[in-house]
Design a protein around this motif. Structure first.
Motif, PDB file in Angstrom:
ATOM      1  N   VAL A 275      16.562  16.256   4.400  1.00 55.45           N
ATOM      2  CA  VAL A 275      15.308  15.899   5.075  1.00 55.45           C
ATOM      3  C   VAL A 275      14.198  15.713   4.044  1.00 55.45           C
ATOM      4  N   LEU A 276      14.121  16.632   3.083  1.00 51.56           N
ATOM      5  CA  LEU A 276      13.092  16.534   2.043  1.00 51.56           C
ATOM      6  C   LEU A 276      13.272  15.271   1.211  1.00 51.56           C
ATOM      7  N   LEU A 277      14.497  14.972   0.822  1.00 48.91           N
ATOM      8  CA  LEU A 277      14.755  13.790  -0.004  1.00 48.91           C
ATOM      9  C   LEU A 277      14.319  12.512   0.703  1.00 48.91           C
ATOM     10  N   LEU A 278      14.674  12.396   1.981  1.00 50.23           N
ATOM     11  CA  LEU A 278      14.381  11.165   2.716  1.00 50.23           C
ATOM     12  C   LEU A 278      12.935  11.084   3.173  1.00 50.23           C
ATOM     13  N   ALA A 279      12.357  12.222   3.539  1.00 51.60           N
ATOM     14  CA  ALA A 279      11.007  12.203   4.098  1.00 51.60           C
ATOM     15  C   ALA A 279       9.922  12.131   3.036  1.00 51.60           C
ATOM     16  N   VAL A 280      10.167  12.711   1.845  1.00 51.61           N
ATOM     17  CA  VAL A 280       9.098  12.768   0.850  1.00 51.61           C
ATOM     18  C   VAL A 280       9.250  11.699  -0.247  1.00 51.61           C
ATOM     19  N   PRO A 281      10.175  11.833  -1.211  1.00 53.41           N
ATOM     20  CA  PRO A 281      10.214  10.798  -2.259  1.00 53.41           C
ATOM     21  C   PRO A 281      10.702   9.440  -1.752  1.00 53.41           C
ATOM     22  N   PHE A 282      11.797   9.435  -0.955  1.00 48.82           N
ATOM     23  CA  PHE A 282      12.299   8.155  -0.463  1.00 48.82           C
ATOM     24  C   PHE A 282      11.320   7.538   0.529  1.00 48.82           C
ATOM     25  N   GLY A 283      10.699   8.375   1.364  1.00 47.01           N
ATOM     26  CA  GLY A 283       9.689   7.871   2.288  1.00 47.01           C
ATOM     27  C   GLY A 283       8.484   7.319   1.563  1.00 47.01           C
ATOM     28  N   THR A 284       8.092   7.965   0.466  1.00 48.26           N
ATOM     29  CA  THR A 284       6.989   7.459  -0.358  1.00 48.26           C
ATOM     30  C   THR A 284       7.332   6.088  -0.921  1.00 48.26           C
ATOM     31  N   PHE A 285       8.565   5.935  -1.397  1.00 50.66           N
ATOM     32  CA  PHE A 285       9.006   4.642  -1.932  1.00 50.66           C
ATOM     33  C   PHE A 285       8.978   3.562  -0.849  1.00 50.66           C
ATOM     34  N   LEU A 286       9.484   3.878   0.338  1.00 48.25           N
ATOM     35  CA  LEU A 286       9.502   2.889   1.417  1.00 48.25           C
ATOM     36  C   LEU A 286       8.094   2.494   1.835  1.00 48.25           C
ATOM     37  N   GLU A 287       7.185   3.461   1.879  1.00 51.13           N
ATOM     38  CA  GLU A 287       5.801   3.143   2.217  1.00 51.13           C
ATOM     39  C   GLU A 287       5.219   2.197   1.180  1.00 51.13           C
ATOM     40  N   GLY A 288       5.504   2.457  -0.104  1.00 49.74           N
ATOM     41  CA  GLY A 288       4.991   1.591  -1.152  1.00 49.74           C
ATOM     42  C   GLY A 288       5.653   0.232  -1.176  1.00 49.74           C
ATOM     43  N   ALA A 289       6.912   0.176  -0.750  1.00 49.59           N
ATOM     44  CA  ALA A 289       7.650  -1.089  -0.790  1.00 49.59           C
ATOM     45  C   ALA A 289       7.329  -1.983   0.399  1.00 49.59           C
TER      46      ALA A 289
ATOM     47  N   CYS B 275       9.597  12.215   8.883  1.00 57.90           N
ATOM     48  CA  CYS B 275       9.290  11.130   7.950  1.00 57.90           C
ATOM     49  C   CYS B 275       7.806  10.753   7.998  1.00 57.90           C
ATOM     50  N   LEU B 276       7.205  10.843   9.167  1.00 57.70           N
ATOM     51  CA  LEU B 276       5.783  10.524   9.289  1.00 57.70           C
ATOM     52  C   LEU B 276       4.917  11.597   8.639  1.00 57.70           C
ATOM     53  N   ILE B 277       5.337  12.861   8.728  1.00 57.47           N
ATOM     54  CA  ILE B 277       4.602  13.921   8.032  1.00 57.47           C
ATOM     55  C   ILE B 277       4.670  13.683   6.532  1.00 57.47           C
ATOM     56  N   GLY B 278       5.865  13.356   6.041  1.00 65.03           N
ATOM     57  CA  GLY B 278       6.024  13.070   4.622  1.00 65.03           C
ATOM     58  C   GLY B 278       5.224  11.862   4.175  1.00 65.03           C
ATOM     59  N   ASN B 279       4.939  10.967   5.127  1.00 70.99           N
ATOM     60  CA  ASN B 279       4.209   9.743   4.805  1.00 70.99           C
ATOM     61  C   ASN B 279       2.697   9.942   4.799  1.00 70.99           C
ATOM     62  N   SER B 280       2.227  11.156   5.108  1.00 75.68           N
ATOM     63  CA  SER B 280       0.782  11.378   5.208  1.00 75.68           C
ATOM     64  C   SER B 280       0.067  11.246   3.867  1.00 75.68           C
ATOM     65  N   ALA B 281       0.775  11.376   2.758  1.00 79.45           N
ATOM     66  CA  ALA B 281       0.147  11.197   1.441  1.00 79.45           C
ATOM     67  C   ALA B 281       0.240   9.752   0.939  1.00 79.45           C
ATOM     68  N   PRO B 282       1.440   9.155   0.874  1.00 76.74           N
ATOM     69  CA  PRO B 282       1.538   7.797   0.318  1.00 76.74           C
ATOM     70  C   PRO B 282       0.897   6.718   1.176  1.00 76.74           C
TER      71      PRO B 282
ATOM     72  N   PRO C 247       6.322  19.487   1.442  1.00 76.27           N
ATOM     73  CA  PRO C 247       7.722  19.901   1.632  1.00 76.27           C
ATOM     74  C   PRO C 247       7.860  21.130   2.527  1.00 76.27           C
ATOM     75  N   ALA C 248       7.026  22.138   2.291  1.00 70.65           N
ATOM     76  CA  ALA C 248       7.104  23.351   3.112  1.00 70.65           C
ATOM     77  C   ALA C 248       6.716  23.062   4.559  1.00 70.65           C
ATOM     78  N   LEU C 249       5.701  22.217   4.761  1.00 73.33           N
ATOM     79  CA  LEU C 249       5.280  21.881   6.124  1.00 73.33           C
ATOM     80  C   LEU C 249       6.404  21.192   6.895  1.00 73.33           C
ATOM     81  N   ILE C 250       7.112  20.299   6.220  1.00 72.18           N
ATOM     82  CA  ILE C 250       8.199  19.566   6.876  1.00 72.18           C
ATOM     83  C   ILE C 250       9.321  20.517   7.272  1.00 72.18           C
ATOM     84  N   ILE C 251       9.698  21.407   6.359  1.00 74.21           N
ATOM     85  CA  ILE C 251      10.767  22.366   6.664  1.00 74.21           C
ATOM     86  C   ILE C 251      10.359  23.280   7.821  1.00 74.21           C
ATOM     87  N   LEU C 252       9.123  23.758   7.806  1.00 83.22           N
ATOM     88  CA  LEU C 252       8.637  24.609   8.896  1.00 83.22           C
ATOM     89  C   LEU C 252       8.677  23.874  10.228  1.00 83.22           C
TER      90      LEU C 252
END
Length: 372
Positions: free
Chosen positions: A102-116, A144-151, A191-196
């Motif tokens: 979940v962390l891999l897809l929601a945070v770094p990979f999600g950041t990449f998709l948002e940028g792409a 994934c949307l929570i992870g997207n809140s930064a990028p 990351p911690a927010l997503i896991i929680l």
């Protein structure tokens, strides 16, 4: 009384969508009609000017939806060719821990998709991976949307930064740099927010080092790109997400073999004929090509030319994404299906086109008549 009338279009949207659960494609026309009527009969705005500014809003919405259409065309090509199956299979080889996946897809990979691609791409592209691995669709999309809140502050290829800063009369380089400083702090807690949210408090046990590593990794990478690589600062989420995905994948791959609590372990997806035909790298090649094209085009033309191309910054980005979809269809041998993939993508974005265009038309009418 005038204040309440001016508030009516926005109130109708809020009540209709949040209160009555009507979709935006229904409420956007309602809001626009109310804005037109109040502009003419209460604020004495000229009818011709109102329809002209409404049309301008529809065109602005179409330019934004053009990018969404291109992103969905690429997604459809990936799905039809089986490349998405290969990606799912390849990602399952990185870790069998649901929390870390979940962390891999929601945070770094999600950041990449948002940028792409922007336009909600993390929810549209990353969430299906999680669903394919057995996760509840609503939870997957929300993670994934929570992870997207930064990028999302940078948006697809810097659209949010460039257009937003320009509208406010600010230098987008300075805005991007400041965003990078704030995002560095956001990534420490995301990351911690997503896991929680997804698994609860007990899921934090045993993965604190992973949480801290990912937080410092993504915060550090995005801070460095946005504040030091100023010539491509608006592409921070694209470049930072790609780098973060590769590094965090290697981190997870290196620590494989440890005990994973049974409740957080998932079974690797079964191999399919379509998934066996390509490696993970081959399946992700369209996104690597997209990244390279976005950087190349951005550095090859003056920013002013890109902003004015087609009437908006999102137009050239959508053209690059659509080009990547065409290249992907050739690489995967499905180029004959490209027209039908584009048609399917267009059908999917019609509601977004209706909603986005008429919402912007409503805002333009309110601005012209003085309701804002």
């Amino acid at each position: 009384m005038v204040f309440l009338i001016a508030l009516l279009p926005i109130a109708a949207i809020v009540v209709g969508m949040a209160g009555l659960n009507y979709p935006s494609k229904v409420m956007a026309p309602v809001g626009w009609i109310i804005a037109i009527l109040s502009s003419v009969f209460v604020f004495d705005a000229p009818t011709g000017a109102l329809f002209a500014t409404s049309w301008a809003g529809v065109l602005d919405g179409a330019r934004i939806v053009w990018l969404i259409f291109a992103a969905f065309t690429l997604l459809t090509v990936m799905l039809r060719s089986g490349a998405m199956d290969s990606v799912k299979l390849g990602l399952s080889g990185v870790t069998l821990d649901k929390r870390l996946m979940v962390l891999l897809l929601a945070v770094p990979f999600g950041t990449f998709l948002e940028g792409a691609a922007g336009a909600g791409a993390p929810a549209a592209l990353a969430a299906p991976f999680l669903v394919g691995l057995g996760m509840n669709p609503v939870v997957a999309a929300a993670a994934c949307l929570i992870g997207n809140s930064a990028p999302v502050s940078w948006g697809g290829a810097g659209v949010t930064t460039v257009v937003g800063a320009g509208s406010a009369g600010l230098d987008f380089v300075a805005v991007s740099a400041m965003t990078g400083r704030m995002a560095a702090l956001e990534y420490l807690v995301l990351p911690a927010l997503i896991i929680l949210f997804v698994f609860g408090r007990k899921a934090l046990r045993g993965i604190w080092r992973d949480l801290l590593f990912l937080g410092f990794l993504m915060g550090g990478i995005n801070f460095t790109i946005s504040n030091l690589l100023l010539s491509v600062t608006e592409l921070t989420s694209l470049l930072g997400g790609l780098a973060g995905t590769l590094v965090f994948s290697l981190w997870l791959k290196a620590k494989q073999g440890g005990d994973v609590p049974e409740e957080f372990r998932f079974a690797a997806p079964a191999k399919s004929v379509r998934a066996e035909n390509r490696s993970l790298f081959q399946s992700l090649l369209p996104y690597f090509i997209l990244s390279a094209l976005l950087v190349t085009v951005r550095l090859s033309f003056p920013l002013k030319a890109l902003v004015s191309f087609g009437g908006g910054y999102t137009v050239w980005v959508g053209c690059v994404v659509l080009t990547s979809a065409a290249v992907a269809s050739i690489l995967f041998g499905t180029w004959k299906d490209l027209p039908s993939s584009a048609v399917d993508a267009f059908k999917r974005v019609i509601p977004a086109l209706l909603a986005m265009g008429l919402l912007l038309a409503m805002v333009n009418c309110m601005r012209l008549s003085g309701q804002i």
